[in-house]
Design a protein around this motif. Structure first.
Motif, PDB file in Angstrom:
ATOM      1  N   LEU A 249     -23.918  65.625  62.700  1.00 21.96           N
ATOM      2  CA  LEU A 249     -23.271  64.480  61.677  1.00 21.96           C
ATOM      3  C   LEU A 249     -21.898  64.608  61.820  1.00 21.96           C
ATOM      4  CD1 LEU A 249     -24.269  62.750  59.389  1.00 21.96           C
ATOM      5  CD2 LEU A 249     -23.820  64.340  57.663  1.00 21.96           C
ATOM      6  N   GLU A 250     -21.297  63.498  61.996  1.00 21.98           N
ATOM      7  CA  GLU A 250     -19.705  63.352  61.980  1.00 21.98           C
ATOM      8  C   GLU A 250     -19.313  62.864  60.748  1.00 21.98           C
ATOM      9  OE1 GLU A 250     -16.604  60.762  64.534  1.00 21.98           O
ATOM     10  OE2 GLU A 250     -17.871  61.885  65.899  1.00 21.98           O
ATOM     11  N   SER A 251     -19.913  62.065  60.112  1.00 16.29           N
ATOM     12  CA  SER A 251     -19.473  61.337  58.817  1.00 16.29           C
ATOM     13  C   SER A 251     -20.960  60.804  57.941  1.00 16.29           C
ATOM     14  CB  SER A 251     -18.456  60.367  58.735  1.00 16.29           C
ATOM     15  OG  SER A 251     -18.895  58.965  59.419  1.00 16.29           O
ATOM     16  N   SER A 252     -20.854  60.914  56.698  1.00 16.35           N
ATOM     17  CA  SER A 252     -22.085  60.828  55.889  1.00 16.35           C
ATOM     18  C   SER A 252     -21.664  59.403  55.037  1.00 16.35           C
ATOM     19  CB  SER A 252     -22.378  61.761  54.970  1.00 16.35           C
ATOM     20  OG  SER A 252     -21.295  62.202  54.079  1.00 16.35           O
ATOM     21  N   THR A 253     -22.620  58.901  54.327  1.00 17.05           N
ATOM     22  CA  THR A 253     -22.660  57.810  53.492  1.00 17.05           C
ATOM     23  C   THR A 253     -23.080  58.011  52.138  1.00 17.05           C
ATOM     24  OG1 THR A 253     -23.155  55.441  53.562  1.00 17.05           O
ATOM     25  CG2 THR A 253     -24.801  57.182  54.396  1.00 17.05           C
TER      26      THR A 253
ATOM     27  N   PRO B 130     -34.426  56.857  55.267  1.00 16.51           N
ATOM     28  CA  PRO B 130     -33.140  57.657  55.216  1.00 16.51           C
ATOM     29  C   PRO B 130     -32.908  58.510  56.237  1.00 16.51           C
ATOM     30  CG  PRO B 130     -34.673  58.520  53.759  1.00 16.51           C
ATOM     31  CD  PRO B 130     -35.394  57.320  54.536  1.00 16.51           C
ATOM     32  N   LEU B 131     -31.721  58.663  56.715  1.00 15.66           N
ATOM     33  CA  LEU B 131     -31.035  59.386  58.076  1.00 15.66           C
ATOM     34  C   LEU B 131     -30.760  60.810  57.764  1.00 15.66           C
ATOM     35  CD1 LEU B 131     -29.684  56.060  59.929  1.00 15.66           C
ATOM     36  CD2 LEU B 131     -32.013  57.251  60.179  1.00 15.66           C
ATOM     37  N   TYR B 132     -30.014  60.984  56.711  1.00 12.55           N
ATOM     38  CA  TYR B 132     -29.804  62.444  56.380  1.00 12.55           C
ATOM     39  C   TYR B 132     -29.594  62.733  54.733  1.00 12.55           C
ATOM     40  CZ  TYR B 132     -27.412  66.451  58.494  1.00 12.55           C
ATOM     41  OH  TYR B 132     -27.239  67.813  58.897  1.00 12.55           O
ATOM     42  N   GLY B 133     -30.677  62.550  54.129  1.00 13.71           N
ATOM     43  CA  GLY B 133     -30.623  63.016  52.726  1.00 13.71           C
ATOM     44  C   GLY B 133     -30.326  61.981  51.893  1.00 13.71           C
TER      45      GLY B 133
END
Length: 244
Positions: A91-95, A120-123
């Motif tokens: 992961l480089e940046s989250s949302t 969803p892709l990262y929680g």
């Protein structure tokens, strides 16, 4: 011919691969396949300033995003390829999260949907959306990769879902849903129906350099053909493939 409508609940993404960037996310792959099969595709999820270009590509593919701008960078992944379709994703940046009230409000104008793909892709979601979306759609599919990446137990997240998609090794085949689909990049597809039927199919064609999006594409095609009333036994060959 009935015009089926799919809603993809997932943020747009950017993949950073060495010195280049590529648009991504389930709405690109699943939405494009559903459109190509003859349906209508919509998407909802948080958009950042780095993923605005992905929204433009989605629109070019015929996918209408109902999403919301969250003011941040957006969801950006770093991908390193190992060969043979294998990769390392970081992961480089989250949302921001997939807020249930915002998702339901943004999609309320669509009325009763034919299918929903919750991915969803990262929680970004903690297991609340599938039961809520099942009241608004004939079929709900859940992709568990984002729950697994965030260290969540994927079983409770699938409440209300008819179908769950996972990549090989993410979960077992014992989830309490009607259909469980497991893909493995360029490898075999496993389709398990509650009650004991287990089908395995090997994708046709040569080995892909990059199987990104193949699981999303297959899930969308499976939803479409289930809506059409096709028997499950014939659907392991319905896979649409994605490549760089």
């Amino acid at each position: 011919m009935e015009l089926y409508r799919l809603l993809v609940v997932s943020p747009p993404t950017i993949d950073v691969i060495g010195d280049r960037c590529r648009v991504g996310g389930p709405a690109v792959y699943a939405g494009a396949v559903f459109r190509r099969l003859g349906g209508l595709a919509y998407a909802v999820g948080p958009v950042g300033y780095r993923t605005l270009g992905t929204v433009w590509v989605e629109r070019r593919l015929g996918v209408e995003r109902l999403g919301y701008y969250n003011g941040g960078e957006g969801l950006v992944f770093n991908i390193k390829y190992l060969g043979g379709g294998r990769r390392i994703v970081s992961l480089e940046s989250s949302t921001s999260g997939l807020d249930p009230s915002v998702v339901l409000s943004a999609s309320s104008g669509l009325g009763l949907l034919d299918a929903v793909l919750l991915s969803p892709l990262y929680g970004e979601e903690w297991g609340m959306l599938a039961p809520l979306l099942s009241a608004r759609s004939r079929l709900v599919a859940v992709d568990v990769q984002g729950y697994v990446r965030a260290g969540l137990n994927p079983s409770p997240t699938s409440g209300g879902a008819v179908l769950v998609h996972a990549s090989r090794g993410e979960v077992g085949e014992g989830l309490p849903i009607l259909y469980y689909v497991e893909t493995d990049g360029p490898g075999d597809i496993v389709l398990v129906e509650r009650g004991g039927m287990r089908l395995v199919a090997r994708p046709r064609g040569g080995l892909l350099r990059d199987p990104t999006g193949a699981g999303d594409a297959y899930t969308a095609s499976l939803l479409y053909y289930l809506l059409e009333g096709y028997p499950v036994r014939g659907l392991t060959g319905a896979r649409e493939r994605s490549s760089v």
